[in-house]
Motif scaffolding. Structure first.
Motif, PDB file in Angstrom:
ATOM      1  N   LYS A   3       0.743  -1.234  -0.012  1.00 26.08           N
ATOM      2  CA  LYS A   3       0.130  -0.038  -0.174  1.00 26.08           C
ATOM      3  C   LYS A   3       0.903   1.170  -0.016  1.00 26.08           C
ATOM      4  O   LYS A   3       1.841   1.261   0.587  1.00 26.08           O
ATOM      5  CB  LYS A   3      -0.909  -0.017   1.247  1.00 26.08           C
ATOM      6  CG  LYS A   3      -1.820  -0.974   1.375  1.00 26.08           C
ATOM      7  CD  LYS A   3      -3.349  -0.524   1.353  1.00 26.08           C
ATOM      8  CE  LYS A   3      -4.310  -1.622   1.156  1.00 26.08           C
ATOM      9  NZ  LYS A   3      -5.483  -1.424   0.700  1.00 26.08           N
ATOM     10  N   TYR A  34       3.581   1.666   5.473  1.00 25.13           N
ATOM     11  CA  TYR A  34       3.311   1.929   3.773  1.00 25.13           C
ATOM     12  C   TYR A  34       4.501   2.164   2.975  1.00 25.13           C
ATOM     13  O   TYR A  34       5.521   2.683   3.635  1.00 25.13           O
ATOM     14  CB  TYR A  34       2.249   3.149   3.549  1.00 25.13           C
ATOM     15  CG  TYR A  34       0.884   3.152   4.123  1.00 25.13           C
ATOM     16  CD1 TYR A  34       0.010   2.917   3.214  1.00 25.13           C
ATOM     17  CD2 TYR A  34       0.614   3.127   5.391  1.00 25.13           C
ATOM     18  CE1 TYR A  34      -1.591   2.661   3.715  1.00 25.13           C
ATOM     19  CE2 TYR A  34      -0.423   3.013   5.913  1.00 25.13           C
ATOM     20  CZ  TYR A  34      -1.571   2.785   5.101  1.00 25.13           C
ATOM     21  OH  TYR A  34      -2.961   2.554   5.718  1.00 25.13           O
ATOM     22  N   GLN A 139      -0.062   5.469  -8.075  1.00 23.44           N
ATOM     23  CA  GLN A 139      -0.912   4.520  -7.555  1.00 23.44           C
ATOM     24  C   GLN A 139      -1.284   4.411  -6.117  1.00 23.44           C
ATOM     25  O   GLN A 139      -1.151   3.600  -5.222  1.00 23.44           O
ATOM     26  CB  GLN A 139      -0.718   3.002  -8.221  1.00 23.44           C
ATOM     27  CG  GLN A 139      -0.267   3.006  -9.571  1.00 23.44           C
ATOM     28  CD  GLN A 139      -1.699   3.373 -10.531  1.00 23.44           C
ATOM     29  OE1 GLN A 139      -2.794   3.710  -9.987  1.00 23.44           O
ATOM     30  NE2 GLN A 139      -1.427   3.366 -11.769  1.00 23.44           N
ATOM     31  N   THR A 140      -1.353   5.906  -5.436  1.00 21.05           N
ATOM     32  CA  THR A 140      -1.349   6.068  -4.092  1.00 21.05           C
ATOM     33  C   THR A 140      -2.823   5.424  -3.591  1.00 21.05           C
ATOM     34  O   THR A 140      -3.724   5.382  -4.001  1.00 21.05           O
ATOM     35  CB  THR A 140      -1.250   7.474  -3.768  1.00 21.05           C
ATOM     36  OG1 THR A 140      -0.238   7.888  -4.347  1.00 21.05           O
ATOM     37  CG2 THR A 140      -1.414   7.886  -2.389  1.00 21.05           C
ATOM     38  N   ASP A 141      -2.685   4.733  -2.325  1.00 20.29           N
ATOM     39  CA  ASP A 141      -3.861   4.320  -1.796  1.00 20.29           C
ATOM     40  C   ASP A 141      -4.303   5.407  -0.369  1.00 20.29           C
ATOM     41  O   ASP A 141      -5.197   5.532  -0.615  1.00 20.29           O
ATOM     42  CB  ASP A 141      -3.271   3.102  -0.873  1.00 20.29           C
ATOM     43  CG  ASP A 141      -3.032   1.781  -1.700  1.00 20.29           C
ATOM     44  OD1 ASP A 141      -4.076   1.205  -1.974  1.00 20.29           O
ATOM     45  OD2 ASP A 141      -1.962   1.749  -1.707  1.00 20.29           O
ATOM     46  N   LEU A 142      -2.977   6.101  -0.011  1.00 21.47           N
ATOM     47  CA  LEU A 142      -3.529   7.096   1.282  1.00 21.47           C
ATOM     48  C   LEU A 142      -2.798   8.281   1.118  1.00 21.47           C
ATOM     49  O   LEU A 142      -1.475   8.143   0.699  1.00 21.47           O
ATOM     50  CB  LEU A 142      -3.143   6.285   2.433  1.00 21.47           C
ATOM     51  CG  LEU A 142      -3.883   6.809   3.829  1.00 21.47           C
ATOM     52  CD1 LEU A 142      -5.553   6.381   3.738  1.00 21.47           C
ATOM     53  CD2 LEU A 142      -3.099   6.193   4.924  1.00 21.47           C
ATOM     54  N   ARG A 157     -10.165  12.160  -6.367  1.00 18.55           N
ATOM     55  CA  ARG A 157     -10.777  10.697  -6.706  1.00 18.55           C
ATOM     56  C   ARG A 157     -11.750  10.811  -7.668  1.00 18.55           C
ATOM     57  O   ARG A 157     -11.997   9.833  -8.592  1.00 18.55           O
ATOM     58  CB  ARG A 157     -11.399  10.474  -5.102  1.00 18.55           C
ATOM     59  CG  ARG A 157     -10.784  10.120  -4.017  1.00 18.55           C
ATOM     60  CD  ARG A 157     -11.677  10.281  -2.725  1.00 18.55           C
ATOM     61  NE  ARG A 157     -12.695   9.143  -2.901  1.00 18.55           N
ATOM     62  CZ  ARG A 157     -12.870   7.817  -2.657  1.00 18.55           C
ATOM     63  NH1 ARG A 157     -11.590   7.393  -2.261  1.00 18.55           N
ATOM     64  NH2 ARG A 157     -13.656   7.360  -2.756  1.00 18.55           N
ATOM     65  N   ARG A 172      -5.417   3.841  -9.316  1.00 17.50           N
ATOM     66  CA  ARG A 172      -5.986   3.498  -8.084  1.00 17.50           C
ATOM     67  C   ARG A 172      -6.734   4.723  -7.610  1.00 17.50           C
ATOM     68  O   ARG A 172      -6.122   5.714  -7.621  1.00 17.50           O
ATOM     69  CB  ARG A 172      -4.886   3.116  -7.079  1.00 17.50           C
ATOM     70  CG  ARG A 172      -5.307   2.155  -6.072  1.00 17.50           C
ATOM     71  CD  ARG A 172      -4.170   1.386  -5.084  1.00 17.50           C
ATOM     72  NE  ARG A 172      -3.241   0.575  -5.868  1.00 17.50           N
ATOM     73  CZ  ARG A 172      -2.066  -0.179  -5.394  1.00 17.50           C
ATOM     74  NH1 ARG A 172      -1.966   0.052  -4.008  1.00 17.50           N
ATOM     75  NH2 ARG A 172      -1.548  -0.709  -5.960  1.00 17.50           N
ATOM     76  N   PRO A 174      -7.464   7.021  -4.356  1.00 15.57           N
ATOM     77  CA  PRO A 174      -6.996   7.292  -3.318  1.00 15.57           C
ATOM     78  C   PRO A 174      -7.886   7.623  -2.247  1.00 15.57           C
ATOM     79  O   PRO A 174      -9.106   8.163  -2.566  1.00 15.57           O
ATOM     80  CB  PRO A 174      -5.981   8.342  -3.617  1.00 15.57           C
ATOM     81  CG  PRO A 174      -6.632   9.280  -4.654  1.00 15.57           C
ATOM     82  CD  PRO A 174      -7.251   8.162  -5.525  1.00 15.57           C
ATOM     83  N   ASN A 175      -7.670   7.351  -0.652  1.00 18.33           N
ATOM     84  CA  ASN A 175      -8.211   8.037   0.156  1.00 18.33           C
ATOM     85  C   ASN A 175      -7.613   9.129   1.081  1.00 18.33           C
ATOM     86  O   ASN A 175      -6.407   8.991   1.087  1.00 18.33           O
ATOM     87  CB  ASN A 175      -8.508   6.803   1.307  1.00 18.33           C
ATOM     88  CG  ASN A 175      -9.703   5.883   0.685  1.00 18.33           C
ATOM     89  OD1 ASN A 175     -10.677   6.309   0.250  1.00 18.33           O
ATOM     90  ND2 ASN A 175      -9.217   4.594   0.524  1.00 18.33           N
TER      91      ASN A 175
END
Ligand code: AMP
Ligand code: TRP
Length: 327
Positions: A3, A34, A139-142, A157, A172, A174-175
């Motif tokens: 992640k 991460y 491709q960041t999640d957070l 987003r 991806r 992200p959040n």
């Protein structure tokens, strides 16, 4: 795939306690969970006028502040945005995906445009497309940020989803990671405004490089509310803001803090807060000064090389999906 985290700060003005407590501190805490990318976003800085020599110096200073905060270049990637050209290139693509209406609705744009009055650059309007590019390239999640960036994250987003729908699954989505305490540290001179690098009143912020006397003086002058007892109370935003800073600097719970200040007044709060800030900032500043120029440029060069490899692959996919294939 591990992640990923991406975040950044602009090399404009002096980074302050709000930046540290709302953002940097969480970057440090999250970097071991991460795969992390922390960027000095110099291309965002030029959306408003900058003095060239000042921008160059601040770009390096901000990177030092990241390192001194505890971002470990052995586990995290630290780099300067303009060293990775893919940011500007994907920003162009996203400028063709975002709608003008979406950009015009951004409260940060409206606030900054009001301050600029005339000569508002097109870059100030399209700033969120560059920010989305920063985030989506990896491709960041957070994305750990303060409250003021929430709207930009929501737009990021939306752009990721729109692109994926129109051109096939590419990014991806992200959040945002916005901390419960510290996401919005308010100005010391006016608790209705956020602590800000650009406010002309220096007394509203504690810069991460302020010396002990300056810190004491600024806390002493901080605005308080009517009433005298020192406790967390939403109806008393000035004192609650000071207490939140104290909470984050000392790691104590609100109960412990209220017990500590029971029967004591605002002068004690301000004095203890200055002590806590100085105890944190003095060693911090020593770490900032201990990083040599050579070490810094090596870290930023290696960071840019690592970032570029990932960014280039995402951009390649984007162009292929859109039919941008060159000659
Ligand atoms: P900037 O100074 O705008 O480059 O912001 C860098 C980071 O600090 C972003 O994640 C912001 O959301 C955060 N930040 C800026 N000002 C504050 C504040 N007053 N309180 C909490 N976080 C902040
Ligand atoms: N706009 C952010 C701010 O002013 C800085 C920023 C630029 C950023 N790109 C980013 C933050 C990507 C998080 C992720 O604070």
């Amino acid at each position: 795939m591990a992640k990923r985290i991406f975040s950044g700060a602009q090399p404009t003005g002096n980074l302050h306690l709000g930046n540290y407590l709302g953002a940097l501190r969480n970057w440090v805490a999250l970097q071991h969970e991460y795969e992390s990318f922390f960027c000095v976003v110099d291309l965002h800085a030029i959306t408003i006028p900058q003095d060239p020599a000042g921008l160059a110096a601040k770009t390096h200073e901000v990177a030092r502040l990241y390192l001194a905060a505890g971002i470990d270049p052995a586990v995290s990637t630290i780099f300067v945005q303009s060293d990775v050209k893919e940011h500007a290139e994907l920003a162009w693509v996203l400028n063709c995906v975002v709608r003008i209406g979406e950009l015009e609705r951004m409260t940060q744009f409206k606030d900054k445009a009001k301050k600029q009055r005339e000569n508002v650059s097109a870059g100030l309007l399209t700033y969120p497309a560059l920010m989305a590019a920063d985030i989506l390239l990896y491709q960041t999640d957070l994305v750990p940020v303060g409250q003021d960036q929430k709207q930009h994250l929501e737009l990021t987003r939306d752009l990721a989803e729109r692109f994926n729908r129109d051109f096939g699954e590419t990014f991806r989505v992200p959040n945002a990671f916005i901390p419960k305490v510290g996401a919005k540290i308010q100005a010391l001179d006016d608790p209705s405004k956020k602590m800000s690098k650009s406010d002309e009143n220096e007394n509203g912020r504690i810069s991460l490089m302020d010396d002990a006397d300056t810190i004491r003086r600024k806390f002493k002058r901080a605005v308080t509310d009517s009433g005298a007892d020192v406790r967390f109370d939403a109806a008393r935003p000035a004192v609650t803001n000071l207490l939140s800073i104290y909470q984050l600097l000392t790691g104590q719970t609100p109960e412990q803090i209220e017990a500590h200040f029971a029967g004591k007044g605002y002068a004690q709060l301000k004095g203890d807060l200055a002590d806590a800030a100085i105890a944190f900032l003095q060693p911090y500043q020593e770490r900032v000064r201990s990083i040599s120029d050579e070490e810094l440029s090596r870290i930023l060069r290696e960071g840019a090389d690592k970032a570029r490899a990932i960014a280039a692959e995402t951009l390649r996919q984007v162009k292929e999906r859109m039919g941008i294939v060159g000659a």
